[in-house]
Design a protein around this motif. Sequence first.
Motif, PDB file in Angstrom:
ATOM      1  N   LYS A 164      -1.684  -0.310  -4.795  1.00  0.00           N
ATOM      2  CA  LYS A 164      -2.734   0.670  -4.530  1.00  0.00           C
ATOM      3  C   LYS A 164      -2.094   1.951  -4.001  1.00  0.00           C
ATOM      4  O   LYS A 164      -1.258   1.906  -3.106  1.00  0.00           O
ATOM      5  CB  LYS A 164      -3.704   0.089  -3.506  1.00  0.00           C
ATOM      6  CG  LYS A 164      -4.822   1.009  -3.118  1.00  0.00           C
ATOM      7  CD  LYS A 164      -5.708   0.336  -2.076  1.00  0.00           C
ATOM      8  CE  LYS A 164      -6.621   1.362  -1.460  1.00  0.00           C
ATOM      9  NZ  LYS A 164      -7.201   0.874  -0.220  1.00  0.00           N
ATOM     10  N   LYS A 173       3.284   5.390 -10.095  1.00  0.00           N
ATOM     11  CA  LYS A 173       2.595   4.421 -10.954  1.00  0.00           C
ATOM     12  C   LYS A 173       3.324   4.205 -12.277  1.00  0.00           C
ATOM     13  O   LYS A 173       3.491   3.067 -12.706  1.00  0.00           O
ATOM     14  CB  LYS A 173       1.164   4.871 -11.242  1.00  0.00           C
ATOM     15  CG  LYS A 173       0.236   4.782 -10.062  1.00  0.00           C
ATOM     16  CD  LYS A 173       0.092   3.365  -9.596  1.00  0.00           C
ATOM     17  CE  LYS A 173      -1.333   2.947  -9.479  1.00  0.00           C
ATOM     18  NZ  LYS A 173      -1.461   1.548  -9.092  1.00  0.00           N
ATOM     19  N   ASN A 228       1.985  -1.619  -9.534  1.00  0.00           N
ATOM     20  CA  ASN A 228       0.538  -1.810  -9.564  1.00  0.00           C
ATOM     21  C   ASN A 228      -0.063  -1.699  -8.171  1.00  0.00           C
ATOM     22  O   ASN A 228      -1.233  -1.974  -7.976  1.00  0.00           O
ATOM     23  CB  ASN A 228       0.198  -3.185 -10.156  1.00  0.00           C
ATOM     24  CG  ASN A 228       0.551  -3.254 -11.625  1.00  0.00           C
ATOM     25  OD1 ASN A 228       0.425  -2.278 -12.349  1.00  0.00           O
ATOM     26  ND2 ASN A 228       1.012  -4.407 -12.066  1.00  0.00           N
ATOM     27  N   ASP A 260      -3.182   5.635  -2.433  1.00  0.00           N
ATOM     28  CA  ASP A 260      -4.236   6.501  -1.905  1.00  0.00           C
ATOM     29  C   ASP A 260      -3.695   7.906  -1.729  1.00  0.00           C
ATOM     30  O   ASP A 260      -2.612   8.088  -1.175  1.00  0.00           O
ATOM     31  CB  ASP A 260      -4.716   6.006  -0.535  1.00  0.00           C
ATOM     32  CG  ASP A 260      -5.426   4.676  -0.604  1.00  0.00           C
ATOM     33  OD1 ASP A 260      -6.136   4.425  -1.592  1.00  0.00           O
ATOM     34  OD2 ASP A 260      -5.256   3.875   0.338  1.00  0.00           O
ATOM     35  N   ASP A 300       0.842  -1.192   0.000  1.00  0.00           N
ATOM     36  CA  ASP A 300       0.000   0.000   0.000  1.00  0.00           C
ATOM     37  C   ASP A 300       0.879   1.245   0.000  1.00  0.00           C
ATOM     38  O   ASP A 300       1.933   1.261   0.628  1.00  0.00           O
ATOM     39  CB  ASP A 300      -0.864  -0.026   1.274  1.00  0.00           C
ATOM     40  CG  ASP A 300      -1.840   1.123   1.354  1.00  0.00           C
ATOM     41  OD1 ASP A 300      -2.595   1.326   0.397  1.00  0.00           O
ATOM     42  OD2 ASP A 300      -1.844   1.818   2.390  1.00  0.00           O
TER      43      ASP A 300
END
Length: 167
Positions: A110, A102, A108, A112, A64
Amino acid sequence: HAKEVAVAHVEHAEAAPAVAAVSPGAEYAVVKFQKGSHALSDSGRQEINRIANRSVNEGRKINDIKILAWADREYPNQGIKANSKDVHLAGDRADVIKSYIKHDLNTNAKVDEHNMAKRPGFLSELVKTEDFKIKNKIENSGLTKNGTANPFLGKKESKALVLITYE
């Protein structure tokens, strides 16, 4: 012009509670922007690479990524509404970091984004969104306390905090 990057290390006792409150066990970087700008400098990229490359160097998978981006002022106090210019600037800073992570780092994982120019809205508080939960944890850690230079992040304006957790 290279922009200053504040390098933060978990071994600083003052930093650990703030990072642990938001994302326990996270690696992190503090990226500083020039006032009014959302351009990511070479030194900012290097700081993000430093924490992202741990996954490659240590064979760990990124779980994450959280980006907390401030405008050119501190997190607004309770009852203070942010102006749209600040909200856009903080959003643009988070977007440029997310795009770099990214596309340039080819992950890939996630990602936030949390816009620290605005407080969570009524609906966010009502349904306890992820943004509300993160900002609430940050406030409770003392990281958003205005008027003081936090030993971990200093004054938060014109900065972004990038947190990466691993599986």
